[in-house]
Design an enzyme around this catalytic site. Structure first.
Site, PDB file in Angstrom:
ATOM      1  N   CYS A  78       0.836  -1.192   0.000  1.00 21.97           N
ATOM      2  CA  CYS A  78       0.000   0.000   0.000  1.00 21.97           C
ATOM      3  C   CYS A  78       0.876   1.249   0.000  1.00 21.97           C
ATOM      4  O   CYS A  78       1.906   1.309   0.667  1.00 21.97           O
ATOM      5  CB  CYS A  78      -0.946   0.080   1.192  1.00 21.97           C
ATOM      6  SG  CYS A  78      -2.092  -1.281   1.284  1.00 21.97           S
ATOM      7  N   ARG A  95       3.952  -0.163  -4.839  1.00 21.53           N
ATOM      8  CA  ARG A  95       3.704  -0.720  -3.499  1.00 21.53           C
ATOM      9  C   ARG A  95       2.406  -1.521  -3.426  1.00 21.53           C
ATOM     10  O   ARG A  95       2.116  -2.150  -2.409  1.00 21.53           O
ATOM     11  CB  ARG A  95       3.635   0.417  -2.472  1.00 21.53           C
ATOM     12  CG  ARG A  95       4.885   1.249  -2.395  1.00 21.53           C
ATOM     13  CD  ARG A  95       4.707   2.373  -1.411  1.00 21.53           C
ATOM     14  NE  ARG A  95       4.614   1.874  -0.065  1.00 21.53           N
ATOM     15  CZ  ARG A  95       5.640   1.685   0.745  1.00 21.53           C
ATOM     16  NH1 ARG A  95       6.863   1.973   0.329  1.00 21.53           N
ATOM     17  NH2 ARG A  95       5.471   1.225   1.954  1.00 21.53           N
ATOM     18  N   TRP A 133      -2.565  -2.743  -1.692  1.00 19.20           N
ATOM     19  CA  TRP A 133      -2.209  -4.152  -1.844  1.00 19.20           C
ATOM     20  C   TRP A 133      -3.056  -4.870  -0.811  1.00 19.20           C
ATOM     21  O   TRP A 133      -2.849  -4.718   0.396  1.00 19.20           O
ATOM     22  CB  TRP A 133      -0.717  -4.366  -1.586  1.00 19.20           C
ATOM     23  CG  TRP A 133      -0.267  -5.772  -1.878  1.00 19.20           C
ATOM     24  CD1 TRP A 133       0.107  -6.280  -3.097  1.00 19.20           C
ATOM     25  CD2 TRP A 133      -0.122  -6.842  -0.935  1.00 19.20           C
ATOM     26  NE1 TRP A 133       0.454  -7.605  -2.961  1.00 19.20           N
ATOM     27  CE2 TRP A 133       0.328  -7.980  -1.647  1.00 19.20           C
ATOM     28  CE3 TRP A 133      -0.333  -6.959   0.430  1.00 19.20           C
ATOM     29  CZ2 TRP A 133       0.577  -9.200  -1.044  1.00 19.20           C
ATOM     30  CZ3 TRP A 133      -0.089  -8.187   1.040  1.00 19.20           C
ATOM     31  CH2 TRP A 133       0.360  -9.291   0.308  1.00 19.20           C
ATOM     32  N   ASN A 160      -1.599   2.184   5.636  1.00 10.23           N
ATOM     33  CA  ASN A 160      -0.705   1.130   5.151  1.00 10.23           C
ATOM     34  C   ASN A 160      -0.266   0.341   6.364  1.00 10.23           C
ATOM     35  O   ASN A 160       0.324   0.904   7.281  1.00 10.23           O
ATOM     36  CB  ASN A 160       0.506   1.762   4.443  1.00 10.23           C
ATOM     37  CG  ASN A 160       1.608   0.749   4.169  1.00 10.23           C
ATOM     38  OD1 ASN A 160       1.333  -0.426   3.976  1.00 10.23           O
ATOM     39  ND2 ASN A 160       2.837   1.210   4.166  1.00 10.23           N
ATOM     40  N   GLY A 161      -0.552  -0.968   6.359  1.00  9.88           N
ATOM     41  CA  GLY A 161      -0.167  -1.802   7.503  1.00  9.88           C
ATOM     42  C   GLY A 161      -1.281  -2.785   7.811  1.00  9.88           C
ATOM     43  O   GLY A 161      -2.176  -3.004   6.989  1.00  9.88           O
ATOM     44  N   GLU A 198      18.061 -16.842  -8.115  1.00  5.85           N
ATOM     45  CA  GLU A 198      17.596 -15.504  -8.479  1.00  5.85           C
ATOM     46  C   GLU A 198      17.031 -15.510  -9.904  1.00  5.85           C
ATOM     47  O   GLU A 198      16.008 -14.880 -10.173  1.00  5.85           O
ATOM     48  CB  GLU A 198      18.762 -14.505  -8.322  1.00  5.85           C
ATOM     49  CG  GLU A 198      18.494 -13.081  -8.729  1.00  5.85           C
ATOM     50  CD  GLU A 198      17.318 -12.414  -8.011  1.00  5.85           C
ATOM     51  OE1 GLU A 198      16.815 -12.952  -7.019  1.00  5.85           O
ATOM     52  OE2 GLU A 198      16.888 -11.349  -8.486  1.00  5.85           O
ATOM     53  N   LYS A 221      13.225 -14.477 -10.763  1.00  5.52           N
ATOM     54  CA  LYS A 221      12.888 -13.404 -11.724  1.00  5.52           C
ATOM     55  C   LYS A 221      11.879 -13.917 -12.738  1.00  5.52           C
ATOM     56  O   LYS A 221      10.920 -13.236 -13.070  1.00  5.52           O
ATOM     57  CB  LYS A 221      14.144 -12.989 -12.464  1.00  5.52           C
ATOM     58  CG  LYS A 221      14.923 -11.779 -12.241  1.00  5.52           C
ATOM     59  CD  LYS A 221      14.597 -10.634 -11.406  1.00  5.52           C
ATOM     60  CE  LYS A 221      13.907 -10.832 -10.129  1.00  5.52           C
ATOM     61  NZ  LYS A 221      14.458 -10.302  -8.935  1.00  5.52           N
ATOM     62  N   GLU A 238       8.317 -14.606 -11.046  1.00  3.35           N
ATOM     63  CA  GLU A 238       7.537 -13.479 -10.531  1.00  3.35           C
ATOM     64  C   GLU A 238       7.005 -12.564 -11.631  1.00  3.35           C
ATOM     65  O   GLU A 238       5.962 -11.957 -11.456  1.00  3.35           O
ATOM     66  CB  GLU A 238       8.280 -12.695  -9.447  1.00  3.35           C
ATOM     67  CG  GLU A 238       9.470 -11.907  -9.881  1.00  3.35           C
ATOM     68  CD  GLU A 238      10.141 -11.178  -8.711  1.00  3.35           C
ATOM     69  OE1 GLU A 238       9.497 -10.909  -7.698  1.00  3.35           O
ATOM     70  OE2 GLU A 238      11.339 -10.872  -8.845  1.00  3.35           O
ATOM     71  N   HIS A 246      18.977 -35.680  -7.524  1.00  9.10           N
ATOM     72  CA  HIS A 246      18.266 -36.165  -6.334  1.00  9.10           C
ATOM     73  C   HIS A 246      16.768 -35.864  -6.405  1.00  9.10           C
ATOM     74  O   HIS A 246      16.099 -35.870  -5.381  1.00  9.10           O
ATOM     75  CB  HIS A 246      18.878 -35.546  -5.074  1.00  9.10           C
ATOM     76  CG  HIS A 246      20.317 -35.928  -4.884  1.00  9.10           C
ATOM     77  ND1 HIS A 246      20.709 -37.189  -4.518  1.00  9.10           N
ATOM     78  CD2 HIS A 246      21.453 -35.217  -5.062  1.00  9.10           C
ATOM     79  CE1 HIS A 246      22.027 -37.238  -4.449  1.00  9.10           C
ATOM     80  NE2 HIS A 246      22.499 -36.054  -4.780  1.00  9.10           N
ATOM     81  N   LYS A 248       6.223  -4.067  -4.076  1.00  8.16           N
ATOM     82  CA  LYS A 248       7.657  -3.836  -3.922  1.00  8.16           C
ATOM     83  C   LYS A 248       8.094  -3.901  -2.463  1.00  8.16           C
ATOM     84  O   LYS A 248       9.119  -4.485  -2.138  1.00  8.16           O
ATOM     85  CB  LYS A 248       7.982  -2.460  -4.502  1.00  8.16           C
ATOM     86  CG  LYS A 248       9.451  -2.132  -4.530  1.00  8.16           C
ATOM     87  CD  LYS A 248      10.073  -2.653  -5.785  1.00  8.16           C
ATOM     88  CE  LYS A 248      11.563  -2.478  -5.809  1.00  8.16           C
ATOM     89  NZ  LYS A 248      12.196  -3.505  -6.635  1.00  8.16           N
TER      90      LYS A 248
HETATM   91  O1  M6R Z   1      13.010  -4.764   0.090  1.00  3.81           O
HETATM   92  P1  M6R Z   1      13.542  -6.120   0.339  1.00  3.81           P
HETATM   93  O2  M6R Z   1      14.857  -6.360  -0.315  1.00  3.81           O
HETATM   94  O3  M6R Z   1      13.601  -6.469   1.789  1.00  3.81           O
HETATM   95  O4  M6R Z   1      12.503  -7.099  -0.336  1.00  3.81           O
HETATM   96  C1  M6R Z   1      12.605  -8.483  -0.202  1.00  3.81           C
HETATM   97  C2  M6R Z   1      11.701  -9.179  -1.192  1.00  3.81           C
HETATM   98  O5  M6R Z   1      10.369  -8.837  -0.958  1.00  3.81           O
HETATM   99  C3  M6R Z   1      12.062  -8.831  -2.626  1.00  3.81           C
HETATM  100  O6  M6R Z   1      13.398  -9.099  -2.901  1.00  3.81           O
HETATM  101  C4  M6R Z   1      11.173  -9.630  -3.596  1.00  3.81           C
HETATM  102  O7  M6R Z   1      11.505 -10.975  -3.549  1.00  3.81           O
HETATM  103  C5  M6R Z   1      11.282  -9.068  -5.010  1.00  3.81           C
HETATM  104  N1  M6R Z   1      10.022  -9.155  -5.656  1.00  3.81           N
HETATM  105  C6  M6R Z   1      12.277  -9.768  -5.835  1.00  3.81           C
HETATM  106  O8  M6R Z   1      12.316  -9.363  -7.152  1.00  3.81           O
END
Ligand code: M6R
Length: 614
Positions: free
Chosen positions: A2, A27, A74, A100-101, A487, A491, A494, A510, A609
């Protein structure tokens, strides 16, 4: 999660709120809404969907007014629909709130309010706050700020809120606990409130970051006044923003994510600028200077993070253990905080987070502090909660990252961890002078090498085209290329919604090997180094099951290229620095695959984010 934004002053509020919401849309983008005060009446417009949907909807209404609040959501409690959208209002429509929260005890508060005759319109936790404020105002005869304070005393959970009331037409009241809130002090006796500085930067550089349990009133007559939840007055600490407005725009790129991928030569250089000089033979991280002795004598370093930042920690573990010979453990912050970890004063906890606002990471920091550990933070966002919750730390200086999928923030985190490993190795004498020189000189060359990889964009796009309809993908790597594989897989999943898994290459046999058939793309990081031959064997195992191999190889490679269906070359580098290069083509691949599948790469579904809820 949010984004909240608010304005009070002499300008029209609506355009400021809409632009601010667009900046904060990373956000959360389930719904958006605004409340504007005009002629002592609160006009409320809210809509499921993006900020652009709200804009289209609001065109038909009067959006004038010089005081207003806005929210991009969100969803946590309640479906993402118009009714659950913020702002929420009191029953008489006079008070509006954005939040937000999460209010954890909303259920019991709601029950009490219902028994007192309050009717709820939404399924959100937020709505209890506005009714609670209304109830206190009516019963206690206090002013708005005091009603907000008293209401927040009953609340358990996390909040950044802004409250607007038609009975207080010259002020806004805001407060925060565990969710960020910035107050921008304008040049025309006006104020901007937001979840981060991005909606504020073009109006003013003077900001105050509210601390936990602080309540601020911004008033046209009396300016900014801050108290804490115990009703003690606080002096505002005004800071100068360093952010540049250009960094918040796409700069000719189709998406923020692509722009941010292409910014990496600069962001990596910015990250080590002034911290490294191979000719003179030094590396330093100013923010950690006072903790260097503790770091080298620590029982162990425990790194906590989430998502992509957790992958960066894993690279850091390889680097620090190998170069500086200090014991490192990497933990998911969300697991660490709840499993009663054994932490003592001789441990140093290092929290990594791009946003500096991740709820689980913040909770892990608090737990580590309670257990007596010193906690260092590595974050990209100046003034963020993590930068203030930790004893010391380093900024990654990647510049604002708007795309929800983290790219340049990851490579900047890995760069800081590389500097840390080199610094600690230097002090401990675990690297020879020539090894130290070679590594530092090579790190200085990394931005140019990243630039060369970016020139393969068209070739990578062709490969993306071949695989963009895949339903599954496997990513393999060994050593520090294993977190790169993780990673790469994150990517892809997501932003393109293709199921993808990262695995240590040797672990494939395995279990995951059962998945391999002629349909399965297997992305392998097979650069020159200690495990090269082993990875070649793993590739053979995939080929024997007719899997498709897409390899990341060192320029000039022959063996892996011959075995691969497709390959992407990266410049030769020291093995320790391979993650900084091998990550780039995987980011580009994911980007193109997602675009080809018609996905919204900057705002992938269900994601946000800043994950400020647990
Ligand atoms: O702001 P942060 O680095 O703490 O965020 C952690 C994760 O939420 C963040 O890396 C998330 O996995 C991203 N969507 C990755 O692209």
């Amino acid at each position: 999660m949010c984004g909240i934004v608010a304005y009070i002053g002499n300008k029209e509020a609506y355009p400021i709120l809409i632009k601010g919401l667009q900046r904060l849309e990373y956000r959360g983008y389930d719904s958006a809404g605004v409340a504007l005060l005009k002629d002592n009446h609160v006009n409320l417009y809210k809509k499921q969907g993006k900020v652009s949907d709200l804009e289209n909807y609001a065109k038909q209404f009067d959006t004038s007014g010089k005081i207003g609040i806005g929210h991009t959501r969100w969803a946590t409690h309640g479906l993402p629909n118009d009714i659950n959208s913020h702002p929420h209002t009191s029953m008489d429509g006079k008070i509006a709130i954005i939040h937000n929260g999460i209010i954890e005890n909303y259920d019991s508060i709601k029950e009490q309010l219902i028994s007192r005759g309050y009717e709820f319109k939404s399924q959100t936790d937020t709505e209890v706050i506005v009714h609670l404020i209304d109830d206190i105002l009516k019963k206690e005869g206090v002013d708005l700020a005091e009603a907000v304070r008293l209401a927040l005393m009953s609340v358990i959970g996390a909040y950044a809120i802004v409250v607007l009331s038609s009975d207080y037409p010259d002020q806004l009241v805001c407060a925060r606990k565990s969710s960020p809130l910035v107050v921008g002090i304008g040049q025309e006796n006006d104020f901007y409130l937001a979840s981060d500085a991005t909606p504020i930067i073009e109006y003013t550089k003077q900001v105050v970051y509210l601390n936990d349990e602080e309540i601020a009133t911004v008033s046209l007559k009396e300016g900014l006044k801050i108290i804490n939840i115990k009703n003690q007055e606080k002096s505002p600490y005004v800071q100068e923003l360093e952010m540049q407005i250009e960094s918040l725009e796409k700069g000719g790129f189709e998406h923020f994510m692509l722009k941010e991928i292409f910014e990496q030569p600069r962001s990596i250089r910015d990250c080590f600028r002034g911290r490294l000089n191979s000719e003179e033979g030094w590396v330093q991280l100013g923010g950690l200077k006072d903790y260097e002795q503790r770091l080298i004598h620590a029982n162990r370093l425990v790194m906590v993070a989430c998502g992509t930042s957790w992958h960066a920690c894993q690279v850091g573990e390889y680097l620090i253990e190998d170069l500086a010979r200090i014991n490192v453990e990497v933990e998911y912050a969300s697991e660490f905080r709840y499993r009663n970890p054994i932490i003592n004063e001789n441990d140093i906890v290092i929290a990594l987070t791009q946003s500096g606002e991740t709820a689980d990471t913040l909770a892990a920091i608090e737990l580590a502090k309670q257990k007596g550990a010193k906690v260092l933070g590595i974050t990209n966002v100046v003034g963020s909660s993590v930068s203030r919750a930790t004893h010391a730390g380093s900024y990654t200086h990647a510049g604002p990252e708007i795309g929800v999928a983290s790219t340049k923030a990851f490579t900047a985190q890995v760069t800081v961890l590389t500097l840390m490993a080199l610094r600690l190795a230097h002090i401990r004498g675990t690297l020879s002078r020539s090894e130290f020189h070679q590594l530092t000189a090579e790190l200085e060359r990394i931005p140019d090498k990243v630039q060369r990889i970016l020139e393969s964009n068209d070739k990578i796009k062709e490969i993306a085209h071949i695989y963009h309809q895949a339903t599954n993908a496997l990513y393999l790597g060994r050593g520090s290329s294993f977190p790169v594989a993780l990673e790469g897989a994150l990517k892809l999943k997501e932003i393109s919604y293709i199921h993808a898994e990262g695995y240590p290459a040797a672990e494939m046999k395995h279990g995951p090997i059962a998945l391999i058939d002629e349909e399965m793309p297997v992305f392998v990081i097979a650069t020159k180094g200690t495990s090269y031959e082993k990875v070649v064997s793993n590739i053979q195992e995939v080929k024997a099951r007719k899997g498709k191999i897409i390899s990341i190889v060192t320029e000039g490679d022959v063996q892996v290229k011959e075995l691969s269906d497709h390959y992407i070359e990266i410049p030769e580098t020291d093995e320790h620095l391979v993650p900084l290069l091998a990550t780039i083509p995987l980011q580009i691949l994911s980007y193109h695959i997602a675009v080809m599948r018609g996905c919204n790469v900057d705002q992938p579904r269900n994601l946000a984010k800043s994950v400020t809820v647990e």
